[in-house]
Design a protein around this motif. Structure first.
Motif, PDB file in Angstrom:
ATOM      1  N   LYS A  10      -2.165   7.203  -3.753  1.00 60.77           N
ATOM      2  CA  LYS A  10      -0.941   7.875  -3.466  1.00 60.77           C
ATOM      3  C   LYS A  10      -0.233   6.616  -2.585  1.00 60.77           C
ATOM      4  CE  LYS A  10      -0.730  12.191  -5.922  1.00 60.77           C
ATOM      5  NZ  LYS A  10      -0.100  12.887  -5.764  1.00 60.77           N
ATOM      6  N   GLY A  11      -0.105   5.198  -1.996  1.00 65.27           N
ATOM      7  CA  GLY A  11      -0.050   5.163  -0.937  1.00 65.27           C
ATOM      8  C   GLY A  11      -0.445   3.651  -0.865  1.00 65.27           C
ATOM      9  N   PHE A  12      -0.217   3.036  -0.218  1.00 62.70           N
ATOM     10  CA  PHE A  12      -0.732   1.233   0.011  1.00 62.70           C
ATOM     11  C   PHE A  12      -1.849   2.234   1.640  1.00 62.70           C
ATOM     12  CE2 PHE A  12       2.757   0.544  -1.336  1.00 62.70           C
ATOM     13  CZ  PHE A  12       3.147  -0.136  -2.133  1.00 62.70           C
ATOM     14  N   THR A  13      -2.084   1.121   2.248  1.00 60.15           N
ATOM     15  CA  THR A  13      -3.200   1.205   3.129  1.00 60.15           C
ATOM     16  C   THR A  13      -2.878   0.918   4.081  1.00 60.15           C
ATOM     17  OG1 THR A  13      -4.643  -0.530   2.459  1.00 60.15           O
ATOM     18  CG2 THR A  13      -5.632   1.394   1.711  1.00 60.15           C
ATOM     19  N   LEU A  14      -3.288   0.977   4.995  1.00 62.75           N
ATOM     20  CA  LEU A  14      -2.670   0.577   6.403  1.00 62.75           C
ATOM     21  C   LEU A  14      -2.930  -1.459   6.958  1.00 62.75           C
ATOM     22  CD1 LEU A  14      -1.670   0.901   9.662  1.00 62.75           C
ATOM     23  CD2 LEU A  14      -4.460   1.141  10.225  1.00 62.75           C
ATOM     24  N   ILE A  15      -4.169  -1.911   6.327  1.00 62.66           N
ATOM     25  CA  ILE A  15      -4.403  -2.908   6.022  1.00 62.66           C
ATOM     26  C   ILE A  15      -3.476  -3.829   5.327  1.00 62.66           C
ATOM     27  CG2 ILE A  15      -6.066  -4.400   5.056  1.00 62.66           C
ATOM     28  CD1 ILE A  15      -6.927  -3.338   7.484  1.00 62.66           C
ATOM     29  N   GLU A  16      -3.304  -3.302   3.774  1.00 60.60           N
ATOM     30  CA  GLU A  16      -2.159  -3.977   3.012  1.00 60.60           C
ATOM     31  C   GLU A  16      -1.029  -3.585   3.595  1.00 60.60           C
ATOM     32  OE1 GLU A  16      -3.929  -2.660  -1.461  1.00 60.60           O
ATOM     33  OE2 GLU A  16      -2.418  -0.863  -0.078  1.00 60.60           O
ATOM     34  N   LEU A  17      -0.029  -2.867   4.572  1.00 61.70           N
ATOM     35  CA  LEU A  17       0.679  -2.584   5.016  1.00 61.70           C
ATOM     36  C   LEU A  17       0.847  -4.533   5.905  1.00 61.70           C
ATOM     37  CD1 LEU A  17       1.560   1.370   5.726  1.00 61.70           C
ATOM     38  CD2 LEU A  17       3.180  -0.740   4.115  1.00 61.70           C
ATOM     39  N   ILE A  18      -0.278  -4.012   7.075  1.00 61.81           N
ATOM     40  CA  ILE A  18      -0.168  -5.030   8.052  1.00 61.81           C
ATOM     41  C   ILE A  18       0.226  -5.948   7.367  1.00 61.81           C
ATOM     42  CG2 ILE A  18      -1.775  -6.188   9.964  1.00 61.81           C
ATOM     43  CD1 ILE A  18      -3.156  -3.502  10.094  1.00 61.81           C
ATOM     44  N   ILE A  19      -0.905  -6.408   6.019  1.00 62.64           N
ATOM     45  CA  ILE A  19      -0.574  -8.106   5.625  1.00 62.64           C
ATOM     46  C   ILE A  19       0.074  -8.051   4.787  1.00 62.64           C
ATOM     47  CG2 ILE A  19      -1.432  -9.855   3.461  1.00 62.64           C
ATOM     48  CD1 ILE A  19      -4.474  -7.583   3.771  1.00 62.64           C
ATOM     49  N   VAL A  20       1.336  -7.614   4.489  1.00 62.36           N
ATOM     50  CA  VAL A  20       2.915  -7.380   4.329  1.00 62.36           C
ATOM     51  C   VAL A  20       3.534  -7.772   5.282  1.00 62.36           C
ATOM     52  CG1 VAL A  20       4.993  -6.212   2.818  1.00 62.36           C
ATOM     53  CG2 VAL A  20       2.679  -6.011   1.929  1.00 62.36           C
ATOM     54  N   LEU A  21       3.304  -7.442   6.122  1.00 61.03           N
ATOM     55  CA  LEU A  21       4.699  -7.526   7.657  1.00 61.03           C
ATOM     56  C   LEU A  21       4.200  -9.052   7.733  1.00 61.03           C
ATOM     57  CD1 LEU A  21       4.645  -3.931   8.975  1.00 61.03           C
ATOM     58  CD2 LEU A  21       6.164  -4.685   8.061  1.00 61.03           C
ATOM     59  N   SER A  22       2.714  -8.951   8.107  1.00 61.39           N
ATOM     60  CA  SER A  22       2.773 -10.260   8.969  1.00 61.39           C
ATOM     61  C   SER A  22       2.982 -11.582   8.006  1.00 61.39           C
ATOM     62  CB  SER A  22       0.723 -10.521   8.754  1.00 61.39           C
ATOM     63  OG  SER A  22       0.378  -9.427   9.496  1.00 61.39           O
ATOM     64  N   ILE A  23       3.193 -11.229   6.659  1.00 60.44           N
ATOM     65  CA  ILE A  23       3.656 -12.448   6.083  1.00 60.44           C
ATOM     66  C   ILE A  23       5.588 -12.401   6.150  1.00 60.44           C
ATOM     67  CG2 ILE A  23       4.310 -13.184   3.312  1.00 60.44           C
ATOM     68  CD1 ILE A  23       1.617 -11.560   2.752  1.00 60.44           C
ATOM     69  N   VAL A  24       5.769 -10.862   6.462  1.00 57.08           N
ATOM     70  CA  VAL A  24       7.393 -10.966   6.047  1.00 57.08           C
ATOM     71  C   VAL A  24       8.091 -11.701   7.813  1.00 57.08           C
ATOM     72  CG1 VAL A  24       9.739  -9.865   6.721  1.00 57.08           C
ATOM     73  CG2 VAL A  24       7.750  -9.196   4.659  1.00 57.08           C
ATOM     74  N   GLY A  25       6.862 -11.203   8.174  1.00 54.52           N
ATOM     75  CA  GLY A  25       7.362 -11.411  10.268  1.00 54.52           C
ATOM     76  C   GLY A  25       7.195 -13.543   9.995  1.00 54.52           C
ATOM     77  N   LEU A  26       5.634 -14.144   9.251  1.00 55.53           N
ATOM     78  CA  LEU A  26       5.576 -16.162   9.323  1.00 55.53           C
ATOM     79  C   LEU A  26       7.504 -15.856   8.595  1.00 55.53           C
ATOM     80  CD1 LEU A  26       3.998 -17.763   9.679  1.00 55.53           C
ATOM     81  CD2 LEU A  26       2.985 -17.538   7.632  1.00 55.53           C
ATOM     82  N   LEU A  27       7.665 -15.582   7.077  1.00 55.83           N
ATOM     83  CA  LEU A  27       8.533 -15.941   6.241  1.00 55.83           C
ATOM     84  C   LEU A  27       9.672 -16.115   7.892  1.00 55.83           C
ATOM     85  CD1 LEU A  27       8.373 -14.421   3.272  1.00 55.83           C
ATOM     86  CD2 LEU A  27       7.861 -16.538   3.911  1.00 55.83           C
ATOM     87  N   LEU A  28      10.233 -14.675   8.274  1.00 56.93           N
ATOM     88  CA  LEU A  28      11.285 -14.952   9.335  1.00 56.93           C
ATOM     89  C   LEU A  28      11.656 -15.913  10.048  1.00 56.93           C
ATOM     90  CD1 LEU A  28      11.901 -10.983   9.644  1.00 56.93           C
ATOM     91  CD2 LEU A  28      13.070 -12.322   8.137  1.00 56.93           C
ATOM     92  N   ALA A  29      10.185 -15.913  10.779  1.00 52.91           N
ATOM     93  CA  ALA A  29       9.592 -17.238  11.970  1.00 52.91           C
ATOM     94  C   ALA A  29      10.605 -18.302  11.465  1.00 52.91           C
ATOM     95  CB  ALA A  29       8.340 -16.777  11.981  1.00 52.91           C
ATOM     96  N   ILE A  30      10.205 -18.494  10.053  1.00 52.49           N
ATOM     97  CA  ILE A  30      10.059 -19.948   9.297  1.00 52.49           C
ATOM     98  C   ILE A  30      12.333 -20.269   9.761  1.00 52.49           C
ATOM     99  CG2 ILE A  30      10.552 -21.966   7.302  1.00 52.49           C
ATOM    100  CD1 ILE A  30       7.341 -20.304   7.984  1.00 52.49           C
ATOM    101  N   VAL A  31      12.169 -19.298   8.411  1.00 57.04           N
ATOM    102  CA  VAL A  31      13.581 -19.398   7.827  1.00 57.04           C
ATOM    103  C   VAL A  31      14.529 -19.259   9.367  1.00 57.04           C
ATOM    104  CG1 VAL A  31      15.230 -17.432   6.682  1.00 57.04           C
ATOM    105  CG2 VAL A  31      13.041 -18.818   5.487  1.00 57.04           C
ATOM    106  N   ALA A  32      14.687 -18.620  10.517  1.00 50.27           N
ATOM    107  CA  ALA A  32      15.694 -17.580  11.461  1.00 50.27           C
ATOM    108  C   ALA A  32      16.046 -18.919  12.126  1.00 50.27           C
ATOM    109  CB  ALA A  32      14.795 -16.231  12.597  1.00 50.27           C
ATOM    110  N   PRO A  33      15.077 -20.561  12.320  1.00 51.97           N
ATOM    111  CA  PRO A  33      15.697 -20.963  13.691  1.00 51.97           C
ATOM    112  C   PRO A  33      16.773 -22.257  12.659  1.00 51.97           C
ATOM    113  CG  PRO A  33      12.986 -20.899  13.606  1.00 51.97           C
ATOM    114  CD  PRO A  33      13.749 -19.337  12.783  1.00 51.97           C
TER     115      PRO A  33
END
Length: 136
Positions: A10-33
């Motif tokens: 009924k939800g996501f595991t902690l590992i799945e959430l960390i992976i998704v947040l890491s990908i989003v953070g990486l994309l923001l680090a590339i797009v923001a500048p």
């Protein structure tokens, strides 16, 4: 009663959430500048266009008011003086434009001398034509 093979999905595991947040953070680090540079470039271009229009409109203002003006360009500051009284009419401070010290004279007929000014736009050489080229 025993339930065999029943899993709680009924939800996501902690590992799945960390992976998704890491990908989003990486994309923001590339797009923001890239986005910030685009906004800065747009603001600089807007400043160039509005300043050029303002300088050209001083000649029209001089003609309408039948008044002589002198515009001092020095560094990133523009000072507009009413002549012959030498009264400071307006000061404009720029961020992306800079000029060596130059004086532009607008007579009561709206004519300007010199016809072009030299400066720097985002550290690149810039030449602004104040009078339209004569058509022959």
């Amino acid at each position: 009663m025993h339930l065999v093979g029943y899993r709680f999905n009924k939800g996501f595991t902690l590992i799945e959430l960390i992976i998704v947040l890491s990908i989003v953070g990486l994309l923001l680090a590339i797009v923001a500048p890239i986005s910030i540079k685009a906004v800065d470039k747009t603001e600089a271009k807007t400043e160039l266009l509005s300043t050029t229009k303002w300088i050209k409109n001083i000649g029209f203002q001089a003609f309408i008011e039948q008044q002589n003006y002198t515009l001092e360009l020095k560094g990133n500051t523009l000072n507009l003086y009413q002549k012959p009284s030498n009264i400071l009419v307006k000061t404009k401070t720029l961020e992306s434009l800079s000029f060596t010290q130059q004086w532009i004279n607008f007579n009561a007929n709206g004519f300007v001398t010199p016809e072009h000014i030299e400066g720097h736009f985002r550290n690149e050489p810039l030449s602004i034509l104040l009078e339209p080229a004569n058509e022959k």
